[in-house]
Design a protein around this motif. Structure first.
Motif, PDB file in Angstrom:
ATOM      1  N   ASP A 138      94.062  11.849  49.725  1.00 39.70           N
ATOM      2  CA  ASP A 138      92.808  11.043  49.830  1.00 39.70           C
ATOM      3  C   ASP A 138      92.231  11.570  51.030  1.00 39.70           C
ATOM      4  OD1 ASP A 138      93.587   9.904  47.530  1.00 39.70           O
ATOM      5  OD2 ASP A 138      93.687   7.797  48.424  1.00 39.70           O
ATOM      6  N   VAL A 139      90.949  12.248  50.961  1.00 42.73           N
ATOM      7  CA  VAL A 139      90.080  12.352  52.205  1.00 42.73           C
ATOM      8  C   VAL A 139      89.174  11.120  52.304  1.00 42.73           C
ATOM      9  CG1 VAL A 139      88.468  14.048  53.098  1.00 42.73           C
ATOM     10  CG2 VAL A 139      90.503  14.898  51.805  1.00 42.73           C
ATOM     11  N   ILE A 140      89.163  10.724  53.490  1.00 41.11           N
ATOM     12  CA  ILE A 140      88.291   9.552  53.937  1.00 41.11           C
ATOM     13  C   ILE A 140      87.232  10.112  54.927  1.00 41.11           C
ATOM     14  CG2 ILE A 140      88.617   7.457  55.092  1.00 41.11           C
ATOM     15  CD1 ILE A 140      91.717   7.692  54.165  1.00 41.11           C
ATOM     16  N   GLU A 141      86.113   9.797  54.614  1.00 41.41           N
ATOM     17  CA  GLU A 141      84.982  10.242  55.333  1.00 41.41           C
ATOM     18  C   GLU A 141      83.831   9.062  55.803  1.00 41.41           C
ATOM     19  OE1 GLU A 141      83.483  13.391  56.777  1.00 41.41           O
ATOM     20  OE2 GLU A 141      81.926  11.846  57.144  1.00 41.41           O
ATOM     21  N   LYS A 142      83.642   9.058  56.842  1.00 40.57           N
ATOM     22  CA  LYS A 142      82.615   7.997  57.281  1.00 40.57           C
ATOM     23  C   LYS A 142      81.132   8.209  56.758  1.00 40.57           C
ATOM     24  CE  LYS A 142      81.074   9.672  61.744  1.00 40.57           C
ATOM     25  NZ  LYS A 142      81.109   9.711  63.476  1.00 40.57           N
ATOM     26  N   LEU A 143      80.795   9.341  56.808  1.00 43.02           N
ATOM     27  CA  LEU A 143      79.470   9.377  56.107  1.00 43.02           C
ATOM     28  C   LEU A 143      79.320   9.505  54.473  1.00 43.02           C
ATOM     29  CD1 LEU A 143      78.204  12.320  58.464  1.00 43.02           C
ATOM     30  CD2 LEU A 143      77.104   9.811  58.422  1.00 43.02           C
ATOM     31  N   ASN A 182      81.936   7.313  52.911  1.00 42.39           N
ATOM     32  CA  ASN A 182      81.185   6.002  53.322  1.00 42.39           C
ATOM     33  C   ASN A 182      82.219   5.043  53.927  1.00 42.39           C
ATOM     34  OD1 ASN A 182      78.826   4.893  53.920  1.00 42.39           O
ATOM     35  ND2 ASN A 182      79.011   3.320  52.193  1.00 42.39           N
ATOM     36  N   VAL A 183      83.413   5.461  54.114  1.00 41.05           N
ATOM     37  CA  VAL A 183      84.336   4.687  54.636  1.00 41.05           C
ATOM     38  C   VAL A 183      84.888   5.176  56.047  1.00 41.05           C
ATOM     39  CG1 VAL A 183      86.958   4.179  54.410  1.00 41.05           C
ATOM     40  CG2 VAL A 183      85.448   4.429  52.479  1.00 41.05           C
ATOM     41  N   GLU A 184      84.638   4.347  57.143  1.00 41.59           N
ATOM     42  CA  GLU A 184      84.992   4.720  58.449  1.00 41.59           C
ATOM     43  C   GLU A 184      86.130   4.232  59.057  1.00 41.59           C
ATOM     44  OE1 GLU A 184      81.605   4.886  61.262  1.00 41.59           O
ATOM     45  OE2 GLU A 184      83.125   5.080  63.042  1.00 41.59           O
ATOM     46  N   VAL A 185      87.263   4.949  59.599  1.00 42.63           N
ATOM     47  CA  VAL A 185      88.391   4.703  60.039  1.00 42.63           C
ATOM     48  C   VAL A 185      87.880   4.140  61.705  1.00 42.63           C
ATOM     49  CG1 VAL A 185      90.693   5.198  61.281  1.00 42.63           C
ATOM     50  CG2 VAL A 185      89.888   6.269  59.227  1.00 42.63           C
ATOM     51  N   GLY A 186      88.356   2.800  61.939  1.00 44.48           N
ATOM     52  CA  GLY A 186      87.936   2.260  62.986  1.00 44.48           C
ATOM     53  C   GLY A 186      86.820   1.055  62.617  1.00 44.48           C
ATOM     54  N   ALA A 513      83.488   3.148  47.523  1.00 47.95           N
ATOM     55  CA  ALA A 513      83.286   4.435  48.330  1.00 47.95           C
ATOM     56  C   ALA A 513      82.637   5.292  47.557  1.00 47.95           C
ATOM     57  CB  ALA A 513      84.587   4.787  48.968  1.00 47.95           C
ATOM     58  N   VAL A 514      82.083   6.407  48.156  1.00 43.76           N
ATOM     59  CA  VAL A 514      81.476   7.573  47.386  1.00 43.76           C
ATOM     60  C   VAL A 514      82.735   8.584  47.129  1.00 43.76           C
ATOM     61  CG1 VAL A 514      79.911   9.411  47.338  1.00 43.76           C
ATOM     62  CG2 VAL A 514      79.241   7.367  48.434  1.00 43.76           C
ATOM     63  N   ASP A 515      82.788   8.668  45.891  1.00 36.99           N
ATOM     64  CA  ASP A 515      83.898   9.585  45.183  1.00 36.99           C
ATOM     65  C   ASP A 515      83.351  11.026  44.863  1.00 36.99           C
ATOM     66  OD1 ASP A 515      82.500   9.177  42.835  1.00 36.99           O
ATOM     67  OD2 ASP A 515      84.050   8.062  41.847  1.00 36.99           O
ATOM     68  N   VAL A 516      84.055  11.809  44.259  1.00 38.48           N
ATOM     69  CA  VAL A 516      83.679  13.214  44.092  1.00 38.48           C
ATOM     70  C   VAL A 516      82.361  13.170  42.960  1.00 38.48           C
ATOM     71  CG1 VAL A 516      84.236  15.520  43.126  1.00 38.48           C
ATOM     72  CG2 VAL A 516      85.817  14.189  44.527  1.00 38.48           C
ATOM     73  N   ALA A 517      82.438  12.093  41.983  1.00 37.99           N
ATOM     74  CA  ALA A 517      81.499  12.273  41.139  1.00 37.99           C
ATOM     75  C   ALA A 517      80.075  11.582  41.839  1.00 37.99           C
ATOM     76  CB  ALA A 517      81.785  11.134  39.955  1.00 37.99           C
ATOM     77  N   GLY A 518      80.333  10.763  42.845  1.00 37.54           N
ATOM     78  CA  GLY A 518      79.075  10.193  43.524  1.00 37.54           C
ATOM     79  C   GLY A 518      78.376  11.281  44.434  1.00 37.54           C
ATOM     80  N   TRP A 519      79.287  12.082  45.167  1.00 35.41           N
ATOM     81  CA  TRP A 519      78.980  13.233  45.864  1.00 35.41           C
ATOM     82  C   TRP A 519      78.141  14.124  45.148  1.00 35.41           C
ATOM     83  CZ3 TRP A 519      76.674  16.299  49.134  1.00 35.41           C
ATOM     84  CH2 TRP A 519      76.790  17.570  49.176  1.00 35.41           C
TER      85      TRP A 519
END
Ligand code: FAD
Ligand code: NAP
Length: 556
Positions: A138-143, A182-186, A513-519
């Motif tokens: 799972d790749v988590i990305e803040k943007l 769209n998920v930020e650690v912290g 969260a934005v997934d690959v389809a959303g991207w």
């Protein structure tokens, strides 16, 4: 006949194993690799087979007989690397790649990667490359969009470099890959949420904090960080709405790395050229009104230690309607082509020669990039906004193995309407994880994050800029991520990783969260809007518009 590597080289070394005669160097296992400005083809070894061209992710390689005129200097640059006899002394075959054994298990290895820039996606690619293991990443990305600095750092007029994205994005289609953007650690989750749900967490969250000079006037209106300006022209949601004052003819950039060169080029390029890139529409409109005619790039050390690469200087020299000048006494007086620098391969002599040639050709009726060397900023001056910079002249002295700048006592002031501090970047601490505040990185050994006592913390890893610090081009992160993933897999094989303690999916905590389809929906909308405007893409610059395109409702 030979093949030639040119400006857009991303150092990812994909070409190295493709070469049947091993004539592309430095390879990732050679000492020069870590500091190489780019990779080079040995003209005496090359058999002209073209295998490297097929695999180069950024279209940087040409046969010399097809080399466009403007890239001609790269022929000499490639051969210069092999002038030292020991660089010809390479082994003709590569050691076989070590693929760690992943033990069979009912429960697949689950890894969370924080950050979707090059380091995060190279790490995911390496993990998912072991097809039989069924690893889940799972790749988590803040943007809301992946890509890190490939999207928000690489300059818009470097579209060829941005093609590396096609290769990175391919990983997102692999079985076992999931994007949680769209998920930020912290902010939305913390380290413990990840540590309890995955066998391992790989931090690949980059280094995006600004460095400070600590001089008077640094925070005055008209003094900006490179991060702000680059984010603004690249349409980063945090910076896209900024406004810059381009009403004065001169901008001073402090620091002379490749980012400083990018900034000078973008500010001085013709609007018609920029219009054909994916520069943000707001930035394009402001640059179209700009009065800026000169960008002065100031380095505190000499040419030999200048942080910009020869390849990027050659790229700058190709910009139409632009002259490049430097002070001849600063080019020759610094005497810093010392054996400290010359002990490793350096293109400093070519850089110096090129700057002399370009200065001789410079004409005052064109826009100008002025390189200044041997000057440190000591004050940004102005009443209520920037009016100039005071610089202290330096001489170069040796301190141990380093060449450092020492003030001579001479001071001068350069008038300007804007200052950009392009001093490099810094990592940020992550929750309660240990942090090396001096280097602004997570402390690591072979990618394993270390406790304050120096022992590896089970299941916590780092890759990319947060591991090595903020230097290196896109491809440098590949070897870095591979090292980390090998450590992770070795630990898994040695049963050092704890299976997830908490059941359920991270998505339960962070949905939507934005997934690959959303991207893909965002990507497709940007490309189709861009196509209609004759551009590669028209970037969406607000989180709301990106989430709307991905059919996600904003989390409060
Ligand atoms: P990044 O690319 O910064 O990726 C980190 C990712 O982590 C980002 O997407 C970020 O949003 C995400 N993230 C951060 N914090 C969190 C969090 N708390 N939670 C979730 N996600 C988070 N190299 C070249 O080869 N060619 C070039 O032309 C070039 N141009 C550059 C221009 C600029 C302005 C800069 C600064 C660098 C450039 N580079 C270039 C270097 C290259 O971009 C870097 O080597 C590379 O991007 C570093 O990769 P990374 O994955 O470590 O970091
Ligand atoms: P950089 O290469 O580290 O350059 C930072 C500059 O700031 C150096 O000139 C440094 O001088 C100067 N500096 C730092 N602190 C200073 C201070 N207190 N006072 C005065 N000067 C100071 O950083 P960057 O330009 O941000 O680039 C980051 C990385 O991305 C680099 O590896 C770069 O190659 C890569 N990149 C690549 C490309 C490309 O390939 N096209 C484009 C952009 C970025 P000293 O050297 O004296 O410390």
């Amino acid at each position: 006949m030979t093949h030639v590597i040119t400006q857009t080289c991303c150092n990812d070394a994909t070409c190295v194993p493709a070469c049947p005669v091993n004539c592309i160097h430095p390879t990732p296992d050679e000492p020069d690799y870590a500091t190489a400005e780019m990779l080079y083809i040995d003209p005496d070894g090359c058999i002209d087979c073209g295998a490297c061209i097929d695999v180069c992710p950024v279209n940087a390689i040409y046969p010399d007989y097809e080399l466009p005129d403007h890239l001609a200097p790269f022929t000499d640059l490639n051969s210069a690397y092999f002038e030292a006899p020991q660089r010809r002394d390479y082994e003709p075959v590569h050691p076989p790649r070590h693929t760690p054994t992943v033990p069979p298990s009912d429960e697949p290895l689950r890894v969370a990667v924080v950050g979707s820039g090059p380091a995060g996606l190279y790490a995911a690619e390496e993990l998912l490359g072991i097809r039989s293991a069924g690893i889940k990443v799972d790749v988590i990305e803040k943007l809301p969009v992946p890509g890190g600095l490939v999207r928000y750092g690489v300059a818009p007029d470097h579209q060829s470099t941005k093609t590396v994205w096609n290769q990175l994005a391919r990983t997102m289609g692999k079985p076992g890959f999931r994007l949680l953007a769209n998920v930020e650690v912290g902010r939305d989750i913390n380290h413990e949420d990840l540590a309890t749900r995955y066998h391992a967490v790989v931090y690949a969250n980059g280094a995006d904090a600004d460095k400070c000079l600590g001089i008077p006037g640094e925070d005055m209106p008209g003094s900006h960080s490179a991060g702000e300006l680059v984010g603004w022209y690249n349409g980063h949601p945090d910076f896209a709405e900024l406004r810059f004052d381009f009403s004065n003819e001169r901008v001073v950039v402090l620091g002379n790395g490749n980012v400083a060169v990018d900034i000078a080029r973008v500010l001085l390029s013709s609007v018609d050229d920029l219009r054909r890139t994916d520069i943000s529409a707001t930035a394009l409109a402001q640059i179209a009104e700009s009065q800026v005619r000169e960008v002065v790039i100031v380095g505190r050390r000499g040419v030999a230690e200048a942080a910009f690469t020869t390849a990027e200087l050659l790229g700058l020299a190709r910009v139409e309607g632009l002259s490049i000048s430097s002070e001849v006494d600063e080019l020759s007086a610094e005497g810093s082509l010392s054996d400290v620098v010359a002990s490793r391969f350096t293109t400093a002599p070519q850089k110096n020669r090129l700057l002399h040639e370009l200065s001789a050709r410079a004409t005052s009726d064109s826009k100008m990039v002025s390189f200044r060397f041997l000057h440190s900023p000591i004050e940004i001056v102005g009443n209520d906004r920037v009016a100039g910079v005071r610089l202290a002249r330096n001489e170069m002295v040796r301190e141990g193995t380093a060449v450092v700048a020492r003030p001579t006592g001479d001071v001068e002031e350069i008038k300007c309407g804007m200052v950009v501090r392009s001093l490099g970047f810094q990592g940020r601490p992550i929750g309660s994880l240990p942090f090396d505040a001096q280097r602004s990185v997570l402390p690591t050994r072979e990618g394993r994050v270390l406790s304050s006592g120096g022992d590896p913390i089970a299941g916590v890893y780092a890759a990319g800029w947060i591991k090595r610090g903020p230097s290196g081009v896109i491809g440098t992160n590949k070897a870095c991520a591979i090292e980390t993933v090998r450590a992770l897999l070795d630990d898994y094989a040695a049963a050092k990783l704890t299976p997830p303690a908490v059941g359920g999916d991270l998505l339960d905590l962070v949905s939507p969260a934005v997934d690959v389809a959303g991207w893909r929906a965002i990507d497709s909308r940007e490309r189709s809007t861009g196509k209609a405007e004759g551009r590669p893409r028209t970037k969406m610059t607000s989180v709301t518009s990106m989430l709307e395109a991905a059919s996600i409702h904003h989390r409060s």
